[in-house]
Write a protein that holds these residues in place. Structure first.
Motif, mmCIF file in Angstrom:
data_model
loop_
_atom_site.group_PDB
_atom_site.id
_atom_site.type_symbol
_atom_site.label_atom_id
_atom_site.label_comp_id
_atom_site.label_asym_id
_atom_site.label_seq_id
_atom_site.Cartn_x
_atom_site.Cartn_y
_atom_site.Cartn_z
ATOM 1 N N LEU A 239 0.827 -1.205 0.000
ATOM 2 C CA LEU A 239 0.000 0.000 0.000
ATOM 3 C C LEU A 239 0.863 1.257 0.000
ATOM 4 O O LEU A 239 0.549 2.242 -0.677
ATOM 5 N N PHE A 240 1.955 1.218 0.762
ATOM 6 C CA PHE A 240 2.850 2.376 0.811
ATOM 7 C C PHE A 240 3.499 2.619 -0.549
ATOM 8 O O PHE A 240 3.596 3.762 -1.006
ATOM 9 N N LYS A 241 3.923 1.541 -1.205
ATOM 10 C CA LYS A 241 4.522 1.694 -2.530
ATOM 11 C C LYS A 241 3.503 2.240 -3.529
ATOM 12 O O LYS A 241 3.839 3.079 -4.376
ATOM 13 N N SER A 242 2.271 1.763 -3.428
ATOM 14 C CA SER A 242 1.225 2.263 -4.317
ATOM 15 C C SER A 242 0.988 3.751 -4.087
ATOM 16 O O SER A 242 0.835 4.530 -5.039
ATOM 17 N N PHE A 243 0.958 4.161 -2.812
ATOM 18 C CA PHE A 243 0.771 5.575 -2.483
ATOM 19 C C PHE A 243 1.924 6.413 -3.018
ATOM 20 O O PHE A 243 1.715 7.484 -3.608
ATOM 21 N N MET A 244 3.151 5.930 -2.837
ATOM 22 C CA MET A 244 4.315 6.683 -3.293
ATOM 23 C C MET A 244 4.355 6.777 -4.814
ATOM 24 O O MET A 244 4.728 7.819 -5.373
ATOM 25 N N ASN A 245 3.970 5.704 -5.499
ATOM 26 C CA ASN A 245 3.929 5.751 -6.966
ATOM 27 C C ASN A 245 2.896 6.761 -7.453
ATOM 28 O O ASN A 245 3.124 7.486 -8.432
ATOM 29 N N LYS A 246 1.761 6.801 -6.759
ATOM 30 C CA LYS A 246 0.719 7.762 -7.125
ATOM 31 C C LYS A 246 1.213 9.186 -6.930
ATOM 32 O O LYS A 246 1.022 10.051 -7.804
ATOM 33 N N LYS A 247 1.866 9.445 -5.793
ATOM 34 C CA LYS A 247 2.390 10.783 -5.536
ATOM 35 C C LYS A 247 3.506 11.136 -6.514
ATOM 36 O O LYS A 247 3.624 12.286 -6.954
ATOM 37 N N LYS A 248 4.317 10.151 -6.870
ATOM 38 C CA LYS A 248 5.395 10.393 -7.824
ATOM 39 C C LYS A 248 4.834 10.846 -9.169
ATOM 40 O O LYS A 248 5.338 11.794 -9.789
ATOM 41 N N LYS A 249 3.773 10.181 -9.624
ATOM 42 C CA LYS A 249 3.152 10.557 -10.892
ATOM 43 C C LYS A 249 2.550 11.955 -10.815
ATOM 44 O O LYS A 249 2.645 12.739 -11.761
ATOM 45 N N GLN A 250 1.914 12.264 -9.670
ATOM 46 C CA GLN A 250 1.314 13.587 -9.516
ATOM 47 C C GLN A 250 2.378 14.683 -9.541
ATOM 48 O O GLN A 250 2.225 15.693 -10.237
ATOM 49 N N PHE A 251 3.455 14.488 -8.789
ATOM 50 C CA PHE A 251 4.505 15.503 -8.750
ATOM 51 C C PHE A 251 5.220 15.613 -10.100
ATOM 52 O O PHE A 251 5.615 16.708 -10.507
ATOM 53 N N LEU A 252 5.373 14.491 -10.786
ATOM 54 C CA LEU A 252 6.002 14.530 -12.103
ATOM 55 C C LEU A 252 5.154 15.334 -13.079
ATOM 56 O O LEU A 252 5.678 16.159 -13.843
ATOM 57 N N ARG A 253 3.847 15.124 -13.026
ATOM 58 C CA ARG A 253 2.982 15.883 -13.935
ATOM 59 C C ARG A 253 2.946 17.361 -13.543
ATOM 60 O O ARG A 253 2.881 18.240 -14.408
ATOM 61 N N CYS A 254 3.000 17.645 -12.250
ATOM 62 C CA CYS A 254 3.078 19.042 -11.814
ATOM 63 C C CYS A 254 4.328 19.705 -12.379
ATOM 64 O O CYS A 254 4.276 20.837 -12.886
ATOM 65 N N TYR A 255 5.449 19.010 -12.283
ATOM 66 C CA TYR A 255 6.702 19.549 -12.819
ATOM 67 C C TYR A 255 6.589 19.801 -14.321
ATOM 68 O O TYR A 255 7.021 20.843 -14.828
ATOM 69 N N GLN A 256 5.966 18.862 -15.027
ATOM 70 C CA GLN A 256 5.856 18.995 -16.480
ATOM 71 C C GLN A 256 4.976 20.176 -16.876
ATOM 72 O O GLN A 256 5.339 20.963 -17.760
ATOM 73 N N ILE A 257 3.817 20.320 -16.234
ATOM 74 C CA ILE A 257 2.926 21.407 -16.647
ATOM 75 C C ILE A 257 3.453 22.766 -16.191
ATOM 76 O O ILE A 257 3.214 23.777 -16.856
ATOM 77 N N VAL A 258 4.186 22.815 -15.062
ATOM 78 C CA VAL A 258 4.795 24.082 -14.649
ATOM 79 C C VAL A 258 5.851 24.500 -15.666
ATOM 80 O O VAL A 258 5.925 25.671 -16.077
ATOM 81 N N LYS A 259 6.665 23.554 -16.092
ATOM 82 C CA LYS A 259 7.692 23.854 -17.094
ATOM 83 C C LYS A 259 7.054 24.345 -18.390
ATOM 84 O O LYS A 259 7.511 25.334 -18.994
ATOM 85 N N LEU A 260 5.973 23.683 -18.812
ATOM 86 C CA LEU A 260 5.307 24.087 -20.050
ATOM 87 C C LEU A 260 4.581 25.419 -19.882
ATOM 88 O O LEU A 260 4.462 26.188 -20.841
ATOM 89 N N ALA A 261 4.088 25.699 -18.674
ATOM 90 C CA ALA A 261 3.409 26.974 -18.441
ATOM 91 C C ALA A 261 4.376 28.140 -18.606
ATOM 92 O O ALA A 261 4.059 29.139 -19.267
ATOM 93 N N PHE A 262 5.563 28.033 -18.007
ATOM 94 C CA PHE A 262 6.554 29.097 -18.162
ATOM 95 C C PHE A 262 7.027 29.196 -19.614
ATOM 96 O O PHE A 262 7.253 30.300 -20.129
ATOM 97 N N LYS A 263 7.153 28.063 -20.265
ATOM 98 C CA LYS A 263 7.546 28.068 -21.677
ATOM 99 C C LYS A 263 6.494 28.772 -22.521
ATOM 100 O O LYS A 263 6.824 29.556 -23.430
ATOM 101 N N SER A 264 5.227 28.510 -22.216
ATOM 102 C CA SER A 264 4.142 29.140 -22.960
ATOM 103 C C SER A 264 4.112 30.643 -22.736
ATOM 104 O O SER A 264 3.901 31.425 -23.672
ATOM 105 N N ILE A 265 4.330 31.074 -21.487
ATOM 106 C CA ILE A 265 4.294 32.508 -21.169
ATOM 107 C C ILE A 265 5.470 33.236 -21.815
ATOM 108 O O ILE A 265 5.318 34.319 -22.388
ATOM 109 N N ILE A 266 6.642 32.635 -21.745
ATOM 110 C CA ILE A 266 7.844 33.296 -22.270
ATOM 111 C C ILE A 266 7.811 33.373 -23.793
ATOM 112 O O ILE A 266 8.100 34.413 -24.390
ATOM 113 N N HIS A 267 7.425 32.269 -24.432
ATOM 114 C CA HIS A 267 7.472 32.209 -25.898
ATOM 115 C C HIS A 267 6.127 32.516 -26.552
ATOM 116 O O HIS A 267 6.012 32.429 -27.784
ATOM 117 N N GLN A 268 5.101 32.851 -25.724
ATOM 118 C CA GLN A 268 3.783 33.208 -26.252
ATOM 119 C C GLN A 268 3.222 32.111 -27.161
ATOM 120 O O GLN A 268 2.768 32.358 -28.280
#
Length: 752
Positions: free
Chosen positions: A666-695
């Motif tokens: 259960l702990f591994k399942s929870f950590m994998n879920k959180k890992k995916k969430q944080f990874l997607r957060c990192y990806q969309i934050v990076k793309l958000a700044f890219k979108s703002i800077i490059h319009q």
């Protein structure tokens, strides 16, 4: 720390691009109509600021700035969407607001490393008092709300007694006794008493045991995010103020932590005895008072700042005690329950069931009625529960219809709901045009077009339960719906072809209009009629008092499928037990769970190569009741059976796996879920700044770089809850088809 985990999940940061898609696809439900979301890329940045602020608060880094930015961003996102409001989200916002005024960065903070004036300095006692009072109110007011008869009588949470957390009690108590005594009575006593028990030193150890047990059970019974763990984290708030310092000094090795003397703080107010020379102090006072070098920061008279914070604390305490009972002011938010949702602390007191929502608009030019899907422009369903959101949705629908060429329309909602096991009844008057002047709504006035809860029929709940038990004992495939309606109104209902349906009157008088047969049949108490399936009918209430009647449904198609499932399960279970007995001597070194897993793989390989007709020895022309052969998808039925069997095997494996292995999984399942969430957060934050800077188009970037990336197929999976075990043998044609269909569905869902 818990907010750092909560922001990607319940706050919605990991899917901010989906919630705010830069297109006006869905209707919004803000608290104030002038509030609206920014573009998706800027919303991601706002989430990112909120997350960084939570990190700053945790580390005590730029603490004051972090608390201000967290509070602003949190409340902005919170007020944007009333459909996601709940008590614990409101509590998080309150604590964030309090932290802006607290000196929580005086101990173990990065700010303290660079600002010697605040390092290890005292924290004002009113800081502790305010947060203790807030948590006390959460418990105590929740207890006061539970004094309602619905909770005391056990109607609010009528299905919790079946949960596995109560399995030890089922050895000497029935499910009904667990639901009434443990869930409702003990829940009421816990909420009323736990704040007092935690406050006093002599009773605190007992309170800690009960509080920890209560919140751990809640974390398993309810899907309420981080709230149980947040409440666990608030338990030490009731300890003595210096408990953590004493704990660290006693148990942390000296080479890891060096104790430093305390300092006076300008935020506190001291007596002259507390700041007199060191040699004149008593021993107890020496241990509590700071070193003499910071005495210049120790005020003995109340300054303007002290007076302002004292007034603020008193006003806040009063407001928090008054707000949950301010329903006589905010009348527009009152319906079957009083008060604006989110701050009343009536947690779990009311359980709701939405039976039916129908939206009809009439084109005034042609006088032609049309029907809308309730979720056409609102994926959230909570709007149907509250008058203010119903009005907002109606106004939004009006604008959407104008875009489709309907400039002049009437709009009618027909919403059927049940509260705490009562009859399903209408919540609003379906005759009211929600776009007309008759559908006025104000937060400070009663809403005239809301229909009252039929509390005079509450005593029927015991009889309804008895009727349901009696009919279910005769046939487990029977479904029953209890309906109450107001005089002068009628219910339009459609019966699917699979259902054999009867209507029986329990109270009042009704007329059933069979539309296709062009017949009207009057029914009184105790009378019933079978209504044709595959057709509409209307039920008119003609008595002077509300009518009560029940629909009794028998789904023969489901009954046939359940019968087939029983045969499939018995066959699979018998083969599995035989295979386990055969494999046990050959694999004596394996654990029981591994033996079950291996044997199930062997059984699954045997079953895979046969059709469901061959497995269950069905005739080739076998059909399910009320279905043509062309309408029967045997592949889907087979997949449903295999999925259900996999769930059964998972439960069986859980009984074989050691508890620490199960918790590790259960702990591994929870950590994998959180890992995916944080990874997607990192990806969309990076793309958000890219979108703002490059319009560039942010949504298109997300679509290209995240959503369209094919997920790597997982291997070495044996049994999961949703998918059958993978076999190394070549699958049959039916298996290939199933796999292909599943893959397409998954891809389509991801894209959506």
């Amino acid at each position: 720390i818990l907010m750092m985990l909560d922001i990607p999940q319940e706050r919605g940061m990991s899917h901010a691009d989906i919630y705010y898609p830069n297109e006006d696809k869905e209707c919004q439900f803000p608290l104030f109509n002038f509030l609206g979301p920014f573009r998706a890329e800027y919303m991601v940045v706002i989430y990112f600021i909120m997350f960084l602020s939570a990190v700053g608060i945790t580390l005590g880094f730029f603490y004051r700035l972090a608390t201000i930015s967290f509070t602003i961003t949190y409340w902005y996102i919170f007020l944007l969407d009333k459909t996601s409001w709940n008590n614990h989200s409101y509590l998080y916002g309150l604590i964030g607001f309090q932290l802006m005024f607290f000196d929580a960065h005086h101990y173990w903070s990065i700010d303290g490393l660079f600002r010697k004036k605040i390092r290890n300095s005292h924290v004002p006692l009113w800081n502790y008092a305010l947060v203790r009072y807030q948590i006390f109110l959460v418990y105590f007011l929740a207890g006061l709300k539970k004094t309602e008869w619905d909770w005391v009588a056990g109607y609010s949470m009528d299905s919790l007694g079946d949960h596995w957390v109560f399995s030890p009690f089922r050895t000497f108590m029935t499910v009904e006794q667990i639901t009434l005594i443990l869930v409702h009575v003990c829940g009421l006593l816990f909420d009323l008493c736990i704040g007092f028990v935690l406050f006093f030193d002599c009773s605190r150890p007992i309170g800690i045991i009960f509080a920890v047990t209560f919140h751990l059970m809640n974390s398993q019974m309810f899907n309420i995010g981080m709230f149980p763990y947040t409440m666990l984290a608030t338990v030490p708030i009731f300890f003595h103020n210096d408990w953590l310092r004493k704990f660290v000094n006693r148990y942390v090795p000296k080479f890891l932590y060096k104790e430093e003397s305390l300092q006076y703080s300008s935020s506190c107010l001291y007596s002259k005895e507390e700041i007199k020379p060191e040699e004149s102090k008593t021993q107890s006072l020496k241990s509590a008072i700071a070193n003499a070098t910071s005495v210049k920061n120790a005020p003995v008279k109340a300054t303007f700042r002290h007076k302002v914070f004292a007034i603020f604390a008193l006003l806040y305490l009063t407001e928090q005690a008054f707000l949950p009972y301010s329903h006589f002011i905010t009348k527009g938010y009152n319906n079957w329950t009083n008060g604006l949702y989110g701050y009343s602390w009536d947690m779990m007191v009311h359980s709701w069931h939405t039976q039916h929502v129908k939206i009809t608009f009439v084109d005034k030019k042609t006088n032609e009625p049309h029907y809308l899907r309730p979720t056409a422009w609102a994926s959230a369903k909570r709007w149907s529960s509250h008058a203010d959101m119903i009005v907002q949705y109606a106004q939004c629908i009006e604008g959407k219809l104008q875009e489709h060429g309907y400039d002049d329309v009437e709009l009618h909602f027909d919403i059927w709901r049940s509260m705490n096991g009562r009859f399903n009844q209408r919540q609003i008057d379906p005759r009211i045009d929600l776009l007309s002047s008759d559908a006025k709504w104000s937060p400070f006035e009663d809403t005239s077009w809301l229909l009252p809860l039929l509390t005079n029929l509450s005593d029927w709940r015991t009889r309804m339960l008895q009727i349901e038990n009696d009919l279910s004992s005769k046939d487990q495939n029977v479904l029953i719906t209890f309906v109450a309606d107001f005089p002068g109104l009628f219910l339009e209902n459609y019966i699917p072809p699979d259902l054999n349906t009867t209507i029986e009157v329990l109270e009042g008088q009704i007329i059933v209009e069979l539309i296709s047969l062009k017949r009207n049949i009057t029914l009184n108490v105790g009378q019933n009629i079978t209504v044709p399936n595959g057709d509409y009918h209307n039920v008119y209430t003609v008595s002077s008092t509300p009518s009560c009647y029940m629909y009794v449904y028998l789904n023969q198609s489901d009954a046939d499928i359940v019968h087939l499932w029983d045969r499939f399960y018995n066959l699979t279970d018998r083969l599995l037990n035989e295979t386990i007995d055969r494999n046990r001597p050959l694999h004596s070194d394996k654990e029981e769970a591994d033996l079950v897993r291996l044997s199930y793989e062997h059984v699954f390989e045997q079953l895979r190569n046969k059709t469901i007709h061959e497995l269950l020895e069905l005739p080739s022309d076998y059909t399910i009741h009320n279905k043509n052969e062309s309408n029967i998808n045997w592949t889907n039925i087979r997949l449903q059976f295999e999925t259900s069997m996999n769930r059964s095997i998972v439960k069986r494996l859980d009984t074989k796996v050691k508890w620490h292995e199960r918790n590790l999984r259960l702990f591994k399942s929870f950590m994998n879920k959180k890992k995916k969430q944080f990874l997607r957060c990192y990806q969309i934050v990076k793309l958000a700044f890219k979108s703002i800077i490059h319009q560039t188009d942010f949504i298109q970037l997300v679509e290209d770089e995240i959503n369209n990336v094919e997920e790597e197929s997982t291997t070495n999976t044996i049994v999961t809850e949703e998918s059958p075990p993978q076999s190394s043998s070549k699958p049959s044609s039916s298996s290939k088809k199933s796999s292909s269909t599943s893959g397409k569905t998954k891809k389509k869902h991801t894209k959506k």
